[in-house]
Design a protein around this motif. Structure first.
Motif, PDB file in Angstrom:
ATOM      1  N   UNK B 384      42.160  34.565  44.816  1.00 18.49           N
ATOM      2  CA  UNK B 384      40.900  34.025  45.314  1.00 18.49           C
ATOM      3  C   UNK B 384      39.681  34.568  44.603  1.00 18.49           C
ATOM      4  N   UNK B 385      38.541  34.579  45.293  1.00 15.45           N
ATOM      5  CA  UNK B 385      37.309  35.054  44.676  1.00 15.45           C
ATOM      6  C   UNK B 385      37.434  36.470  44.101  1.00 15.45           C
ATOM      7  N   UNK B 386      38.276  37.308  44.696  1.00  9.90           N
ATOM      8  CA  UNK B 386      38.458  38.664  44.167  1.00  9.90           C
ATOM      9  C   UNK B 386      39.036  38.585  42.755  1.00  9.90           C
ATOM     10  N   UNK B 387      40.022  37.712  42.555  1.00 10.43           N
ATOM     11  CA  UNK B 387      40.620  37.561  41.225  1.00 10.43           C
ATOM     12  C   UNK B 387      39.613  36.944  40.263  1.00 10.43           C
ATOM     13  N   UNK B 388      38.925  35.912  40.730  1.00 11.50           N
ATOM     14  CA  UNK B 388      38.012  35.193  39.828  1.00 11.50           C
ATOM     15  C   UNK B 388      36.818  36.054  39.437  1.00 11.50           C
ATOM     16  N   UNK B 389      36.442  36.999  40.303  1.00 14.78           N
ATOM     17  CA  UNK B 389      35.331  37.879  39.952  1.00 14.78           C
ATOM     18  C   UNK B 389      35.772  38.951  38.970  1.00 14.78           C
ATOM     19  N   UNK B 390      37.094  39.140  38.823  1.00 14.80           N
ATOM     20  CA  UNK B 390      37.593  40.131  37.870  1.00 14.80           C
ATOM     21  C   UNK B 390      38.165  39.472  36.633  1.00 14.80           C
ATOM     22  N   UNK B 391      37.728  38.265  36.356  1.00 14.79           N
ATOM     23  CA  UNK B 391      38.108  37.625  35.102  1.00 14.79           C
ATOM     24  C   UNK B 391      39.446  36.919  35.106  1.00 14.79           C
ATOM     25  N   UNK B 392      40.123  36.838  36.261  1.00 17.30           N
ATOM     26  CA  UNK B 392      41.377  36.096  36.300  1.00 17.30           C
ATOM     27  C   UNK B 392      41.059  34.647  36.655  1.00 17.30           C
TER      28      UNK B 392
END
Ligand code: SF4
Ligand code: SF4
Lengths: 176, 558
Positions: B384-392
């Protein structure tokens, strides 16, 4: 300029004004689609229990004492899903928009429809169906009339007797 | 239309790759439509299989389901579901275990995100996971030893006598902390170990209100009742769970869901995302002491709640999903109202975001705090947003399209900073994307029925379905049974994200902790209780997140 940006909120707040409602002094904001508690029309209900099978949360239950059968609705367990209204064959259940259900008397949370069980036309014992269920079936499918007034035991007995009287083929009767 | 199917070419490629790399250990490799590529390996070789799939093929662990299949197959089994994003296909590794003493080697050193799954298998099914420390994880401490609730021979409604044995088994110095209050605040809590003002270690203690929903769904409910139970897994993204469950069953049974129903599901899912993100943005402002922002975010959110009620009949826990379709149609009048509302929300939201992102106390405290580097994000398989905020670059709506998402186009916002601000910005962008998606859906809405005509669910089929919840990917795994699921495995997004908090909180100032914990948008609505333990003196204090967010000096606590 950007230092002043946070202050733009004052303008936003001013334009939106007061957005809350003075409930309970004003009527609540409930849309026409809102699902609240259900109402069961006792004059329509036939006591078939379809709603009980569909109810996910056991808010509807059937209680049987041999002679009578009660359909009980307990608001405390109801999740206001309206599945019961979907499945009721006679349209006895309506979904209301009532939601102010808090009470200090638990009796207010229970409501029930009492049904009388039909007796078997053959042996006179109680059957598993209510009188209304039978009238409902009769009104729909008139051909079943002879068997429909009997309990399941008598019905099975009659069926086998019918076979033995020569309807259909019998391979032979075993000895007692 | 059934759920998304990967393309033939992709499938063949993956299958060829799997046969080549796993050929020497796999007993069988077959494609199961509606689930993925099922690879059966002997239980002894599970580590090799996981290593190859997780490391060489670069698939990530999505969920693990332990199953008591003794009544049907005479074995225990463990299904490891991996996602291969680039090929849009799941790889499911299954290993069968002995029915008397089930055990399986641990894979936690290969795939760190397997940690909780293994503990859960041990706790609820009594499967011994070899080569790691096992401890009671989900069940309460006074639950008797040797009683494994997810086993099929254990009734769903037993109430065993509390056993004090396991409580005594705890050793080492402990300072009792409590009481947990399940009604006032949700009873998950974190222990932050601090040295001065630095956080040096984090421990999470959860599952205090584990209600055994999976067991209920497998024993007391019927197929069409479970959607209502599933919806109650989460009070914020409940519809996600009901969609995910119904899709898993539909996938397993290959049920054709009418297109209009799929559009309505997508529409309601996006309305839910709007309310959830607006809620979160408000809470984040509140934690940073910017209550004006909180009030205005929630003012905007209120309109989306009313909209949801208009579309479904309820502000939350919508209750319109069934296996095979939806229960409530929309008409021209409602479409107009939806469009008006999203326009209003869009305008107001843009104005508000402009303000929020210029308020120093928000920007300064969110920038550079709670950093989750990309490789850690990858290792913990965050979603989710946690992954997308870390470049995934990971979004189930695009990678494993379901409902009507393959019919619409949208951007997936990705930020590389990995800090709290990035997570905020991902959500801000997603609100605007959601509004675009809603417009496209309504524009293309097809006519037709909303409920499938035939609903036959054969026994023993496997179905996997995932849904992009506001806080990340939700995934349900189903084995169909008679009248109800035989096994229903739920994995909510927060389950995958919490372990990564350790990385985000470690070595950061205590004052950042409340925002960082909240930044994963944890599914328990207010993770309120924080224990501060001074690592040198081992003194503890419990404070609420709210209070913690107001203080800046640890000295006034201890
Ligand atoms: S509304 Fe739902 S929960 Fe309430 S009685 Fe009807 S079926 Fe049961
Ligand atoms: S389904 Fe309708 S008729 Fe049957 S018991 Fe329920 S309310 Fe009565």
């Amino acid at each position: 300029m950007s230092l002043l940006k946070p202050f733009k909120l004052i303008g936003i707040a001013h334009r939106s004004g007061v957005v809350t409602v003075r409930y309970p002094f004003q009527p609540p904001l409930v849309t026409p689609e809102f699902r609240g508690r259900i109402r069961i029309d006792a004059s329509k209900c036939i006591g078939c229990g379809a709603c009980v099978n569909a109810c996910p949360s056991n808010a509807l239950t059937l209680v049987d004492d041999g002679e009578r059968r009660a359909l009980n609705y307990f608001i405390g367990r109801c999740i206001y899903c309206g599945r019961c209204a979907d499945v009721c064959p006679v349209g006895a259940i309506t979904i209301s928009r009532e939601f102010e259900l808090a009470t200090d008397n638990i009796g207010d949370l229970n409501s029930r429809v009492i049904h009388y069980k039909a007796t078997c036309s053959c042996c006179g014992e109680e059957t598993t169906a209510t009188e209304r269920m039978i009238s409902y079936v009769v009104s729909r499918v008139p051909v079943t009339e002879t068997y429909v007034h009997m309990g399941s035991r008598c019905r099975k007995r009659r069926f086998i007797e019918g076979l033995m009287m020569g309807r259909g083929m019998i391979y032979g009767e075993s000895e007692r | 239309m059934v759920d998304f199917e990967p393309s033939k070419q992709d499938l063949e490629e993956v299958r060829a790759q799997l046969t080549e790399k796993l050929g020497h250990i796999a007993r069988s490799v077959e494609y199961v439509p509606g689930a993925g590529i099922l690879v059966e390996v002997p239980v002894k070789r599970i580590r090799e299989a996981v290593k190859i799939i997780h490391n060489d093929l670069d698939a990530y662990l999505r969920t693990v389901a332990g199953v008591d299949e003794r009544p049907v197959k005479g074995v225990f089994s463990a299904y490891y579901v991996f996602g291969l994003d680039s090929k849009h296909v799941n790889i499911i590794v299954v290993a069968y275990m002995d029915s008397d003493k089930p055990s399986i080697p641990s894979v936690v050193d290969i795939a760190p995100s397997a940690d909780w799954y293994e503990l859960e298998m041990y706790d609820l099914l009594g499967i011994r996971v070899e080569g790691r420390r096992l401890y009671r994880f989900i069940l309460p401490e006074d639950w008797p030893e040797g009683l494994y609730p997810l086993r099929k021979d254990v009734a769903y409604n037993i109430r065993p006598e509390p056993s004090l044995r396991s409580r005594e088994a705890i050793s080492g110095p402990r300072i009792p902390v409590g009481p947990y209050h399940p009604a006032l605040h949700e009873p998950e809590y974190f222990e932050l170990y601090v040295e001065g003002e630095r956080v040096v270690d984090v421990r999470y203690n959860g599952f205090h209100v584990h209600r055994g929903i999976e067991k209920l769904g497998e024993s007391r409910f019927t197929y069409q009742q479970v959607p209502f139970l599933a919806e109650r897994i989460c009070g914020i993204c409940g519809f996600v769970h009901s969609v995910c469950y119904t899709q898993a069953v539909e996938n397993a049974a290959r049920i054709d869901v009418p297109e209009r129903a799929l559009y309505i599901r997508s529409l309601v899912l996006e309305v839910e995302r709007l309310h959830s993100h607006l809620l979160w943005i408000g809470v984040a402002c509140h934690l940073l002491g910017y209550d004006a922002g909180f009030m205005h975010a929630w003012r905007i959110r209120e309109k989306t709640m009313v909209l949801a009620e208009l579309l479904t009949g309820s502000r939350k826990t919508y209750g319109i999903n069934l296996v095979g379709g939806v229960r409530k149609d929309i008409n021209r009048d409602k479409i107009g109202k939806v469009l008006d509302t999203v326009k209003w929300v869009e305008d107001e939201f843009k104005k508000l975001v402009e303000v929020i992102t210029s308020v120093p106390q928000v920007v300064k405290r969110a920038t550079g705090t709670g950093i989750l580097p990309k490789h850690d994000a990858r290792a913990y398989s965050v979603v989710g947003p946690v992954a997308r905020a870390s470049g995934l670059n990971r979004d189930v709506r695009r990678d494993y399209p379901y409902a009507a998402y393959k019919e619409v186009s949208f951007k997936v916002p990705v930020y590389s900073e990995g800090d709290n601000l990035a997570r905020l910005l991902v959500r801000v962008d997603e609100v605007l994307e959601s509004i675009e998606i809603i417009r496209q859906l309504l524009d293309q809405l097809p006519q037709g029925p909303i409920m499938a005509e035939e609903l036959e669910i054969p026994e023993g089929r496997i179905g996997v379905s995932s849904v992009e919840a506001p806080r990340g990917e939700d995934i349900h795994f189903i084995i169909t049974g008679k009248g109800r699921p035989y096994r229903w495995r739920v994995r909510a997004p927060t389950y995958q994200n919490i372990p990564a908090l350790k990385v985000m909180l470690k070595d950061a100032p205590l004052a950042d902790a409340p925002l960082t914990i909240a930044s994963i948008d944890p599914c328990f609505s207010c993770t309120d209780r924080v224990v501060v333990v001074d690592a040198r003196t081992r003194k503890r204090r419990i404070i609420s997140l709210r209070k913690l967010s107001k203080i800046n000096c640890i000295g006034c606590l201890i």
